[in-house]
Design a protein around this motif. Sequence first.
Motif, PDB file in Angstrom:
ATOM      1  N   THR A 292    -131.449 -35.390 -15.175  1.00  0.00           N
ATOM      2  CA  THR A 292    -130.690 -36.217 -14.236  1.00  0.00           C
ATOM      3  C   THR A 292    -129.516 -35.443 -13.638  1.00  0.00           C
ATOM      4  N   ARG A 293    -128.766 -34.737 -14.480  1.00  0.00           N
ATOM      5  CA  ARG A 293    -127.612 -33.975 -13.964  1.00  0.00           C
ATOM      6  C   ARG A 293    -128.062 -32.909 -12.977  1.00  0.00           C
ATOM      7  N   SER A 294    -129.195 -32.250 -13.288  1.00  0.00           N
ATOM      8  CA  SER A 294    -129.705 -31.205 -12.385  1.00  0.00           C
ATOM      9  C   SER A 294    -130.126 -31.822 -11.057  1.00  0.00           C
ATOM     10  N   LEU A 295    -130.779 -32.966 -11.132  1.00  0.00           N
ATOM     11  CA  LEU A 295    -131.213 -33.638  -9.897  1.00  0.00           C
ATOM     12  C   LEU A 295    -130.007 -34.067  -9.064  1.00  0.00           C
TER      13      LEU A 295
ATOM     14  N   ASP B  22    -120.164 -28.687 -17.114  1.00  0.00           N
ATOM     15  CA  ASP B  22    -120.495 -29.453 -18.325  1.00  0.00           C
ATOM     16  C   ASP B  22    -121.977 -29.325 -18.674  1.00  0.00           C
ATOM     17  N   LEU B  23    -122.811 -29.291 -17.643  1.00  0.00           N
ATOM     18  CA  LEU B  23    -124.253 -29.135 -17.875  1.00  0.00           C
ATOM     19  C   LEU B  23    -124.532 -27.789 -18.530  1.00  0.00           C
ATOM     20  N   PHE B  24    -123.897 -26.727 -18.041  1.00  0.00           N
ATOM     21  CA  PHE B  24    -124.084 -25.402 -18.655  1.00  0.00           C
ATOM     22  C   PHE B  24    -123.620 -25.430 -20.108  1.00  0.00           C
ATOM     23  N   GLU B  25    -122.468 -26.036 -20.343  1.00  0.00           N
ATOM     24  CA  GLU B  25    -121.918 -26.052 -21.710  1.00  0.00           C
ATOM     25  C   GLU B  25    -122.783 -26.883 -22.657  1.00  0.00           C
TER      26      GLU B  25
ATOM     27  N   LEU C 272    -117.600 -20.424 -13.863  1.00  0.00           N
ATOM     28  CA  LEU C 272    -118.593 -21.434 -14.220  1.00  0.00           C
ATOM     29  C   LEU C 272    -118.484 -22.683 -13.342  1.00  0.00           C
ATOM     30  N   GLY C 273    -119.618 -23.061 -12.738  1.00  0.00           N
ATOM     31  CA  GLY C 273    -119.661 -24.295 -11.943  1.00  0.00           C
ATOM     32  C   GLY C 273    -119.236 -24.123 -10.506  1.00  0.00           C
ATOM     33  N   GLN C 274    -118.983 -22.859 -10.097  1.00  0.00           N
ATOM     34  CA  GLN C 274    -118.551 -22.645  -8.709  1.00  0.00           C
ATOM     35  C   GLN C 274    -119.286 -21.462  -8.100  1.00  0.00           C
ATOM     36  N   HIS C 275    -119.737 -21.643  -6.869  1.00  0.00           N
ATOM     37  CA  HIS C 275    -120.488 -20.569  -6.223  1.00  0.00           C
ATOM     38  C   HIS C 275    -119.879 -20.229  -4.870  1.00  0.00           C
ATOM     39  N   TYR C 276    -120.257 -19.066  -4.372  1.00  0.00           N
ATOM     40  CA  TYR C 276    -119.865 -18.678  -3.015  1.00  0.00           C
ATOM     41  C   TYR C 276    -120.982 -17.804  -2.444  1.00  0.00           C
ATOM     42  N   PHE C 277    -120.918 -17.608  -1.138  1.00  0.00           N
ATOM     43  CA  PHE C 277    -121.957 -16.808  -0.469  1.00  0.00           C
ATOM     44  C   PHE C 277    -121.385 -15.435  -0.108  1.00  0.00           C
TER      45      PHE C 277
ATOM     46  N   ALA D 142    -128.387 -24.984 -12.049  1.00  0.00           N
ATOM     47  CA  ALA D 142    -127.587 -26.096 -11.524  1.00  0.00           C
ATOM     48  C   ALA D 142    -126.215 -26.111 -12.199  1.00  0.00           C
ATOM     49  N   GLY D 143    -126.201 -25.840 -13.500  1.00  0.00           N
ATOM     50  CA  GLY D 143    -124.938 -25.796 -14.230  1.00  0.00           C
ATOM     51  C   GLY D 143    -124.049 -24.670 -13.745  1.00  0.00           C
ATOM     52  N   LEU D 144    -124.628 -23.488 -13.599  1.00  0.00           N
ATOM     53  CA  LEU D 144    -123.826 -22.328 -13.184  1.00  0.00           C
ATOM     54  C   LEU D 144    -123.211 -22.525 -11.804  1.00  0.00           C
ATOM     55  N   ILE D 145    -123.978 -23.090 -10.882  1.00  0.00           N
ATOM     56  CA  ILE D 145    -123.443 -23.180  -9.501  1.00  0.00           C
ATOM     57  C   ILE D 145    -122.558 -24.404  -9.279  1.00  0.00           C
ATOM     58  N   ALA D 146    -122.766 -25.484 -10.085  1.00  0.00           N
ATOM     59  CA  ALA D 146    -122.070 -26.715  -9.689  1.00  0.00           C
ATOM     60  C   ALA D 146    -121.707 -27.691 -10.810  1.00  0.00           C
TER      61      ALA D 146
END
Length: 337
Positions: free
Chosen positions: A207-210, A188-191, A315-320, A181-185
Amino acid sequence: MKLTMRLGERSYDIIVKAGGLGRVGQLINLDRRALIVTDTGVPAEYARTVAAQCGKAKIVTVEQGEGSKSIAGFEQVLTAAMDAGLTRSDVVIAVGGGVVGDLAGFAAASYMRGVDFINCPTTTLAQIDSSIGGKVAVNLGHTKNLVGAFWQPKLVVADTAALDTLTPRHYANGLAEAVKAGLIADADLFELFETEDAREHIEEIITRSLVVKKNIVERDERENGPRAALNFGHTLGHAIESREGLGGVYHGECVALGMLPMIDDSKLRQRARAVYKKLGLPARVTYDGDKLMEYLRHDKKSGAEGVKTVRVRELGQHYFQFAGFDELRALAKEGVR
Ligand SMILES: NC(=O)c1ccc[n+]([C@@H]2O[C@H](COP(=O)([O-])OP(=O)(O)OC[C@H]3O[C@@H](n4cnc5c(N)ncnc54)[C@H](O)[C@@H]3O)[C@@H](O)[C@H]2O)c1
């Protein structure tokens, strides 16, 4: 902490609270017949705590492990529902990890064409991820989640105190979905994983992951588009999971491994590996490339030529991005070993 999944008439509350198992009856009507599904590895008192709040409860305890997420396990739960005399106005309640939640949820979706479902997740994985979103399923043979449904719960109660009885390996396993969840969006959660002790911040991590998952599911309940982001790491992860035989390497561990090749930036990949080591997750795996590809060709998300993959550039951003099977093989070789 209370969140609400907003899906129109299928909306529901998600409660994250130590001691929550003892308060389910205050949050929803339990003055009816209830089938409580748990497994042999979940401390029995958790299901009994919920049963004590129901009008008439029956507890069915399946064997612990991924093997119960099967047609046989499904039949066991349905038969228990029938024997308990459950009607369409009654309820199925899961008290356990992702296996129990997926199994009980699918039984709830199917029994009498659908009865109410309440999920009380008791593992980190289930509290962080699997208990919300409405995907319920069983495996067919070694193929994960091949038979299932979308069936949203009426309520989710994540009792963080229940996590205290988990083995360290299962505790770490579920954290992989929070790292996802941190890596894709949520950078701060990852850090937070890099700088803090996860156990001390578990309620915030859950909570942040949810919230990450909830925001995505609310935009795309049936996975026609953005929801596929939640599959980050799952393409190769499921292939590793199946190759190992269901249950050998845990789901979160496989997802952790499957995410690495999908991180474009090698520095970020190293940071992820460092987080895995800190948490006790595997950071490398050896595998048979031919077998991995054979599984991928049969994966339900694969097309004839390849798979739509989820990538993280920063970090925090994903693409397809679509990847052919040969490209996937090369990616896996580079990133997983
Ligand atoms: N539906 C979804 O959206 C979704 C998302 C991710 C994963 N999943 C599924 O979740 C499953 C994995 O879930 P899991 O990791 O929770 O595994 P699990 O349900 O098998 O639980 C792990 C082990 O912990 C035991 N356990 C559960 N709660 C406990 C507690 N509080 N104290 C002590 N022991 C406890 C169980 O008996 C089991 O042996 C996989 O089947 C995966 O496919 C589903």
